[in-house]
Motif scaffolding. Structure first.
Motif, PDB file in Angstrom:
ATOM      1  N   LEU A  17      68.340  29.972  79.607  1.00 22.64           N
ATOM      2  CA  LEU A  17      67.985  28.564  79.447  1.00 22.64           C
ATOM      3  C   LEU A  17      66.643  28.299  80.107  1.00 22.64           C
ATOM      4  O   LEU A  17      66.444  28.630  81.278  1.00 22.64           O
ATOM      5  N   ASP A  18      65.740  27.686  79.383  1.00 21.69           N
ATOM      6  CA  ASP A  18      64.423  27.346  79.932  1.00 21.69           C
ATOM      7  C   ASP A  18      64.463  25.923  80.469  1.00 21.69           C
ATOM      8  O   ASP A  18      63.819  25.014  79.940  1.00 21.69           O
ATOM      9  N   ASP A  19      65.228  25.741  81.538  1.00 23.23           N
ATOM     10  CA  ASP A  19      65.333  24.417  82.136  1.00 23.23           C
ATOM     11  C   ASP A  19      66.219  24.488  83.375  1.00 23.23           C
ATOM     12  O   ASP A  19      67.145  25.302  83.434  1.00 23.23           O
ATOM     13  N   ILE A  20      65.928  23.645  84.341  1.00 21.10           N
ATOM     14  CA  ILE A  20      66.798  23.464  85.497  1.00 21.10           C
ATOM     15  C   ILE A  20      66.510  22.094  86.070  1.00 21.10           C
ATOM     16  O   ILE A  20      65.391  21.582  85.969  1.00 21.10           O
ATOM     17  N   SER A  21      67.539  21.467  86.632  1.00 23.32           N
ATOM     18  CA  SER A  21      67.369  20.187  87.312  1.00 23.32           C
ATOM     19  C   SER A  21      68.546  20.006  88.253  1.00 23.32           C
ATOM     20  O   SER A  21      69.619  20.588  88.069  1.00 23.32           O
ATOM     21  N   THR A  43      65.154  30.053  83.432  1.00 17.68           N
ATOM     22  CA  THR A  43      63.737  30.073  83.794  1.00 17.68           C
ATOM     23  C   THR A  43      63.291  28.653  84.122  1.00 17.68           C
ATOM     24  O   THR A  43      63.817  27.680  83.590  1.00 17.68           O
ATOM     25  N   SER A  44      62.319  28.559  85.011  1.00 18.54           N
ATOM     26  CA  SER A  44      61.759  27.259  85.380  1.00 18.54           C
ATOM     27  C   SER A  44      60.245  27.387  85.410  1.00 18.54           C
ATOM     28  O   SER A  44      59.693  28.487  85.406  1.00 18.54           O
ATOM     29  N   ASN A  45      59.589  26.249  85.431  1.00 22.47           N
ATOM     30  CA  ASN A  45      58.136  26.230  85.593  1.00 22.47           C
ATOM     31  C   ASN A  45      57.755  24.865  86.162  1.00 22.47           C
ATOM     32  O   ASN A  45      58.604  23.972  86.279  1.00 22.47           O
ATOM     33  N   PRO A  46      56.507  24.684  86.544  1.00 21.66           N
ATOM     34  CA  PRO A  46      56.114  23.400  87.146  1.00 21.66           C
ATOM     35  C   PRO A  46      56.368  22.198  86.238  1.00 21.66           C
ATOM     36  O   PRO A  46      56.707  21.113  86.736  1.00 21.66           O
ATOM     37  N   THR A  47      56.221  22.367  84.933  1.00 20.89           N
ATOM     38  CA  THR A  47      56.458  21.261  84.003  1.00 20.89           C
ATOM     39  C   THR A  47      57.921  20.837  84.039  1.00 20.89           C
ATOM     40  O   THR A  47      58.239  19.631  84.027  1.00 20.89           O
ATOM     41  N   ILE A  48      58.821  21.811  84.088  1.00 18.82           N
ATOM     42  CA  ILE A  48      60.258  21.515  84.142  1.00 18.82           C
ATOM     43  C   ILE A  48      60.602  20.748  85.408  1.00 18.82           C
ATOM     44  O   ILE A  48      61.350  19.760  85.375  1.00 18.82           O
ATOM     45  N   GLY A 104      71.982  37.151  84.878  1.00 19.90           N
ATOM     46  CA  GLY A 104      72.293  36.269  85.989  1.00 19.90           C
ATOM     47  C   GLY A 104      71.077  35.959  86.832  1.00 19.90           C
ATOM     48  O   GLY A 104      71.184  35.631  88.016  1.00 19.90           O
ATOM     49  N   ARG A 105      69.897  36.017  86.229  1.00 22.07           N
ATOM     50  CA  ARG A 105      68.630  35.848  86.949  1.00 22.07           C
ATOM     51  C   ARG A 105      68.109  34.415  86.830  1.00 22.07           C
ATOM     52  O   ARG A 105      68.249  33.774  85.786  1.00 22.07           O
ATOM     53  N   VAL A 106      67.489  33.932  87.902  1.00 24.22           N
ATOM     54  CA  VAL A 106      66.872  32.604  87.919  1.00 24.22           C
ATOM     55  C   VAL A 106      65.442  32.763  88.419  1.00 24.22           C
ATOM     56  O   VAL A 106      65.194  33.437  89.416  1.00 24.22           O
ATOM     57  N   SER A 107      64.495  32.135  87.722  1.00 26.07           N
ATOM     58  CA  SER A 107      63.071  32.323  88.018  1.00 26.07           C
ATOM     59  C   SER A 107      62.448  31.083  88.652  1.00 26.07           C
ATOM     60  O   SER A 107      62.739  29.960  88.261  1.00 26.07           O
ATOM     61  N   THR A 351      48.222  21.235  86.109  1.00 27.96           N
ATOM     62  CA  THR A 351      48.362  19.788  85.906  1.00 27.96           C
ATOM     63  C   THR A 351      49.773  19.332  86.235  1.00 27.96           C
ATOM     64  O   THR A 351      49.978  18.318  86.916  1.00 27.96           O
ATOM     65  N   SER A 352      50.777  20.090  85.748  1.00 26.11           N
ATOM     66  CA  SER A 352      52.173  19.741  86.030  1.00 26.11           C
ATOM     67  C   SER A 352      52.475  19.835  87.514  1.00 26.11           C
ATOM     68  O   SER A 352      53.213  19.012  88.069  1.00 26.11           O
TER      69      SER A 352
END
Length: 379
Positions: A17-21, A43-48, A104-107, A351-352
């Motif tokens: 999943l390309d999202d976390i909150s 996976t996560s990134n600054p935009t998420i 089972g990996r989280v980025s 920017t994010s």
């Protein structure tokens, strides 16, 4: 679980999943997706993170505590993001254990403002690895020229790495070489290679967005026929390069020492052109030993109506090469495309990140003001 997702997994594709909150974690939604949609990574990134912080009240209590402690905004960002990632790692830990560390990996990504600074990226990777302190963590390091030695250095220290923002085939080859170098150094340091994981995040939809814009500007009938096909072709050729690199003697020596391959990960798989099928970057990129990280909307679309005809990559190399030649023939400069995409990718994440800093900074100030008002008064 939908039959489509079951078949996709059976073909050797790990669904991430390309999202976390905080809200997704607090409500148990991530656990539900693991259970019902066979999500095996995040996976996560600054935009998420910037998006997550801008909605709802899930972060209010932590922000208030950080404000009371008087921490600065940089420390607050690390505290907030690593809290979510640590929680995500705990949710995914049973998957990690069941798959013996494959999934089972989280980025979590290093501060994108450091993308062109090798030593600072290495230091940030160490700090995040220490702060999250979970064996199923992946540290995201961008595949810039300056990021390549940071990738090797992190792996050499036993830090598992998700290499992000890969657009070009040449750079992907350099990323694999950096992976090999990192593991060779880890082996020389006496580390257990079986405990070091890595994926290489090859971006897909952004390639179509940039190339299709150029094809539209060219405006010929030949150019129009090439729209919407470049992202898949580019990714398929990356998989061909993966097969070549991981059949080399250099890799065989590392494998014999217990190393796991660096899996290709298809990123940016949400379709941005509404004229294209919404599952395009999933059902056209099915190959064993890959990861597909999807926004939730794409995941739901795949579960509902994607086709899983079997392997759609390894029998399509000739078509992919022919497509890239056709792009060149109509005047699309591939090298310029991937250079622009890398620069824009770094800039967008910066920017994010700045938006995230601004959001948290305002919330810290608001919390301090509320506390000040509550503590005011007197005789």
């Amino acid at each position: 679980m939908s039959e489509t997702l079951r078949r996709l997994t059976a073909e050797g594709v790990s669904i991430w999943l390309d999202d976390i909150s905080r809200e997704r974690l607090r409500t148990g939604n991530l656990e539900q997706l693991v259970r019902e949609k066979n999500v095996t990574g995040v996976t996560s990134n600054p935009t998420i993170f910037a998006k997550a912080l801008s909605k709802g009240s899930a972060y209010d209590d932590q922000v208030r505590d950080l404000a009371v402690r008087g921490v600065d905004v940089e420390e607050a960002v690390r505290a907030i993001t690593t809290y979510d990632i640590r929680w995500g790692c705990d949710v995914l830990r049973p998957v990690h254990d069941r798959t013996e560390g494959l999934d089972g990996r989280v980025s979590i990504e290093v501060d994108p403002r450091l993308a062109r600074e090798t030593e600072k990226t290495i230091a940030e990777a160490r700090a995040l690895w220490w702060m999250v302190d979970r064996p199923n963590l992946l540290i995201k390091i961008p595949a810039t020229v300056e990021g390549l030695p940071a990738i090797s250095a992190a792996l050499a220290e036993g830090i598992s790495v998700n290499v992000t923002l890969i657009f070009s085939l040449e750079r992907y080859g350099q990323v694999v070489d950096a992976f090999f170098e990192g593991l060779e150094r880890a082996r020389a340091n006496g580390r257990d290679l079986s405990q070091i994981a890595s994926v290489a995040s090859f971006f897909v939809s952004r390639v179509d967005t940039e190339i299709d814009k150029r094809l539209d500007k060219i405006g010929s009938a030949e150019a129009a026929k090439l729209r919407g096909k470049s992202g898949v072709a580019n990714a398929r050729l990356a998989y061909a390069l993966y097969e070549e690199k991981f059949s080399s003697e250099r890799w065989q020596a590392l494998k014999a020492a217990g190393a796991r391959p660096q899996r290709p990960l298809w990123a940016s798989t949400g379709v941005k052109d509404p004229t294209l099928p919404d599952t395009l970057y999933v059902d056209q990129l099915i190959a064993p030993g890959t990861v597909n990280t999807m926004p939730e909307a794409t995941l739901e679309a795949v579960a509902d109506h994607a086709e899983v005809p079997g392997n759609t990559v390894q029998n399509a190399y000739d078509d992919a090469r022919a497509h890239m030649e056709a792009l060149k023939a109509v005047g699309v400069d591939y090298d310029d495309v991937v250079r622009v995409l890398e620069d824009e990718g770094v800039e967008k994440f910066e920017t994010s990140w700045n938006e995230l800093l601004g959001t948290i900074g305002r919330e810290l100030e608001a919390a301090r003001s509320r506390d000040g008002a509550a503590g005011g008064g007197g005789a």
